[in-house]
Write a protein that holds these residues in place. Sequence first.
Motif, PDB file in Angstrom:
ATOM      1  N   ARG A 299       1.822   8.966  -6.944  1.00  0.00           N
ATOM      2  CA  ARG A 299       2.220  10.385  -6.979  1.00  0.00           C
ATOM      3  C   ARG A 299       3.133  10.705  -8.159  1.00  0.00           C
ATOM      4  O   ARG A 299       3.226  11.864  -8.554  1.00  0.00           O
ATOM      5  CB  ARG A 299       2.901  10.775  -5.666  1.00  0.00           C
ATOM      6  N   VAL A 300       3.832   9.710  -8.701  1.00  0.00           N
ATOM      7  CA  VAL A 300       4.758   9.977  -9.809  1.00  0.00           C
ATOM      8  C   VAL A 300       4.186   9.543 -11.159  1.00  0.00           C
ATOM      9  O   VAL A 300       4.876   9.620 -12.173  1.00  0.00           O
ATOM     10  CB  VAL A 300       6.157   9.354  -9.558  1.00  0.00           C
ATOM     11  N   LEU A 301       2.938   9.107 -11.187  1.00  0.00           N
ATOM     12  CA  LEU A 301       2.298   8.690 -12.441  1.00  0.00           C
ATOM     13  C   LEU A 301       2.040   9.856 -13.388  1.00  0.00           C
ATOM     14  O   LEU A 301       2.012   9.682 -14.597  1.00  0.00           O
ATOM     15  CB  LEU A 301       0.948   8.024 -12.154  1.00  0.00           C
TER      16      LEU A 301
ATOM     17  N   ARG B 175       0.826  -1.208   0.000  1.00  0.00           N
ATOM     18  CA  ARG B 175       0.000   0.000   0.000  1.00  0.00           C
ATOM     19  C   ARG B 175       0.863   1.262   0.000  1.00  0.00           C
ATOM     20  O   ARG B 175       0.574   2.223  -0.708  1.00  0.00           O
ATOM     21  CB  ARG B 175      -0.940  -0.031   1.207  1.00  0.00           C
ATOM     22  N   SER B 176       1.942   1.262   0.781  1.00  0.00           N
ATOM     23  CA  SER B 176       2.830   2.427   0.834  1.00  0.00           C
ATOM     24  C   SER B 176       3.569   2.636  -0.488  1.00  0.00           C
ATOM     25  O   SER B 176       3.721   3.767  -0.948  1.00  0.00           O
ATOM     26  CB  SER B 176       3.842   2.272   1.974  1.00  0.00           C
ATOM     27  N   VAL B 177       4.032   1.544  -1.078  1.00  0.00           N
ATOM     28  CA  VAL B 177       4.717   1.639  -2.375  1.00  0.00           C
ATOM     29  C   VAL B 177       3.740   2.150  -3.432  1.00  0.00           C
ATOM     30  O   VAL B 177       4.061   3.056  -4.213  1.00  0.00           O
ATOM     31  CB  VAL B 177       5.324   0.278  -2.792  1.00  0.00           C
ATOM     32  N   ARG B 178       2.529   1.622  -3.437  1.00  0.00           N
ATOM     33  CA  ARG B 178       1.502   2.066  -4.395  1.00  0.00           C
ATOM     34  C   ARG B 178       1.219   3.557  -4.224  1.00  0.00           C
ATOM     35  O   ARG B 178       1.127   4.290  -5.204  1.00  0.00           O
ATOM     36  CB  ARG B 178       0.222   1.260  -4.210  1.00  0.00           C
ATOM     37  N   SER B 179       1.078   3.999  -3.000  1.00  0.00           N
ATOM     38  CA  SER B 179       0.791   5.407  -2.727  1.00  0.00           C
ATOM     39  C   SER B 179       1.881   6.304  -3.316  1.00  0.00           C
ATOM     40  O   SER B 179       1.595   7.317  -3.960  1.00  0.00           O
ATOM     41  CB  SER B 179       0.664   5.621  -1.222  1.00  0.00           C
TER      42      SER B 179
ATOM     43  N   LEU C 196      16.915  13.326 -15.148  1.00  0.00           N
ATOM     44  CA  LEU C 196      16.294  14.085 -14.065  1.00  0.00           C
ATOM     45  C   LEU C 196      17.358  14.814 -13.250  1.00  0.00           C
ATOM     46  O   LEU C 196      18.429  14.260 -12.989  1.00  0.00           O
ATOM     47  CB  LEU C 196      15.504  13.163 -13.127  1.00  0.00           C
ATOM     48  N   ASP C 197      17.049  16.041 -12.817  1.00  0.00           N
ATOM     49  CA  ASP C 197      17.977  16.729 -11.922  1.00  0.00           C
ATOM     50  C   ASP C 197      17.869  16.083 -10.538  1.00  0.00           C
ATOM     51  O   ASP C 197      16.905  15.355 -10.261  1.00  0.00           O
ATOM     52  CB  ASP C 197      17.717  18.231 -11.899  1.00  0.00           C
ATOM     53  N   PRO C 198      18.856  16.290  -9.656  1.00  0.00           N
ATOM     54  CA  PRO C 198      18.860  15.591  -8.357  1.00  0.00           C
ATOM     55  C   PRO C 198      17.572  15.741  -7.538  1.00  0.00           C
ATOM     56  O   PRO C 198      17.063  14.733  -7.026  1.00  0.00           O
ATOM     57  CB  PRO C 198      20.079  16.167  -7.635  1.00  0.00           C
ATOM     58  N   PRO C 199      16.957  16.941  -7.417  1.00  0.00           N
ATOM     59  CA  PRO C 199      15.699  17.007  -6.649  1.00  0.00           C
ATOM     60  C   PRO C 199      14.568  16.185  -7.287  1.00  0.00           C
ATOM     61  O   PRO C 199      13.821  15.507  -6.586  1.00  0.00           O
ATOM     62  CB  PRO C 199      15.351  18.500  -6.637  1.00  0.00           C
ATOM     63  N   ALA C 200      14.451  16.236  -8.601  1.00  0.00           N
ATOM     64  CA  ALA C 200      13.404  15.468  -9.286  1.00  0.00           C
ATOM     65  C   ALA C 200      13.666  13.969  -9.140  1.00  0.00           C
ATOM     66  O   ALA C 200      12.735  13.176  -8.975  1.00  0.00           O
ATOM     67  CB  ALA C 200      13.326  15.861 -10.755  1.00  0.00           C
ATOM     68  N   ARG C 201      14.927  13.584  -9.176  1.00  0.00           N
ATOM     69  CA  ARG C 201      15.285  12.170  -9.014  1.00  0.00           C
ATOM     70  C   ARG C 201      14.908  11.687  -7.613  1.00  0.00           C
ATOM     71  O   ARG C 201      14.319  10.624  -7.452  1.00  0.00           O
ATOM     72  CB  ARG C 201      16.778  11.995  -9.281  1.00  0.00           C
ATOM     73  N   ARG C 202      15.242  12.485  -6.587  1.00  0.00           N
ATOM     74  CA  ARG C 202      14.893  12.110  -5.211  1.00  0.00           C
ATOM     75  C   ARG C 202      13.383  12.006  -5.051  1.00  0.00           C
ATOM     76  O   ARG C 202      12.875  11.104  -4.402  1.00  0.00           O
ATOM     77  CB  ARG C 202      15.477  13.105  -4.215  1.00  0.00           C
ATOM     78  N   GLU C 203      12.667  12.957  -5.650  1.00  0.00           N
ATOM     79  CA  GLU C 203      11.204  12.923  -5.567  1.00  0.00           C
ATOM     80  C   GLU C 203      10.650  11.683  -6.256  1.00  0.00           C
ATOM     81  O   GLU C 203       9.745  11.027  -5.750  1.00  0.00           O
ATOM     82  CB  GLU C 203      10.612  14.176  -6.205  1.00  0.00           C
ATOM     83  N   PHE C 204      11.194  11.351  -7.425  1.00  0.00           N
ATOM     84  CA  PHE C 204      10.714  10.173  -8.134  1.00  0.00           C
ATOM     85  C   PHE C 204      10.965   8.913  -7.310  1.00  0.00           C
ATOM     86  O   PHE C 204      10.067   8.106  -7.107  1.00  0.00           O
ATOM     87  CB  PHE C 204      11.352  10.027  -9.520  1.00  0.00           C
ATOM     88  N   PHE C 205      12.182   8.723  -6.851  1.00  0.00           N
ATOM     89  CA  PHE C 205      12.524   7.488  -6.144  1.00  0.00           C
ATOM     90  C   PHE C 205      11.856   7.410  -4.771  1.00  0.00           C
ATOM     91  O   PHE C 205      11.395   6.332  -4.384  1.00  0.00           O
ATOM     92  CB  PHE C 205      14.039   7.339  -6.001  1.00  0.00           C
TER      93      PHE C 205
END
Length: 191
Positions: A117-119, A109-113, A146-155
């Motif tokens: 958000r990144v869909l 459920r946490s992974v899905r959530s 991806l720049d570092p902030p976008a990469r962190r947000e994605f992962f």
Amino acid sequence: MPMNARRRDQVIPQGQYESLHRMVFGHPARAVYAVMDGAMIEGLPGRLAKIAPDAACLFEGTLDPMLSAAAPWLVKLDPESTATQMALREGWNGHWGIVLLTDAGLDLRSVRSHLRRVLRVRAPDGASMLFRFYDPRAFRTVIPVLDPPARREFFGPIHGVYVEGRTPDCALFFARDGRPEPQALPLSTAA
């Protein structure tokens, strides 16, 4: 069946499957999930209902059956599960999806959530569009730029992602905290 004929459901040879399996499950402190692409896998919702009843569609709400059939689905993988066979043996090099490593305690459920958000991403013109990150071809093209902030947000809570390489004898590993380029991991052909 002739010795050199490949079964329709076996995309990679046995030796490569075993090598990939060792890589993916070689991190005891990590949970393993796959995001599988219904647009690439015929009858995915029905297949998952039989082999991984806890699998979850990344799209929300009641879906039209055609949209549900083409949607991305999240499934937890265990070393000996049928879902693992499907993701790593049948689907590898067939653009069926990607494999995620998370903390062992992170539930589906946490992974899905997080993945929901990144869909959706913003296009340069500001329009919202679907990001098919679960297609290995899109993943390996977009994530490195991806720049570092976008990469962190994605992962987010995802430590790393395995995707098929551009050649069938290689897997790529993208680390959340690593450099933008993936680590190329050769898949052994020895059985």
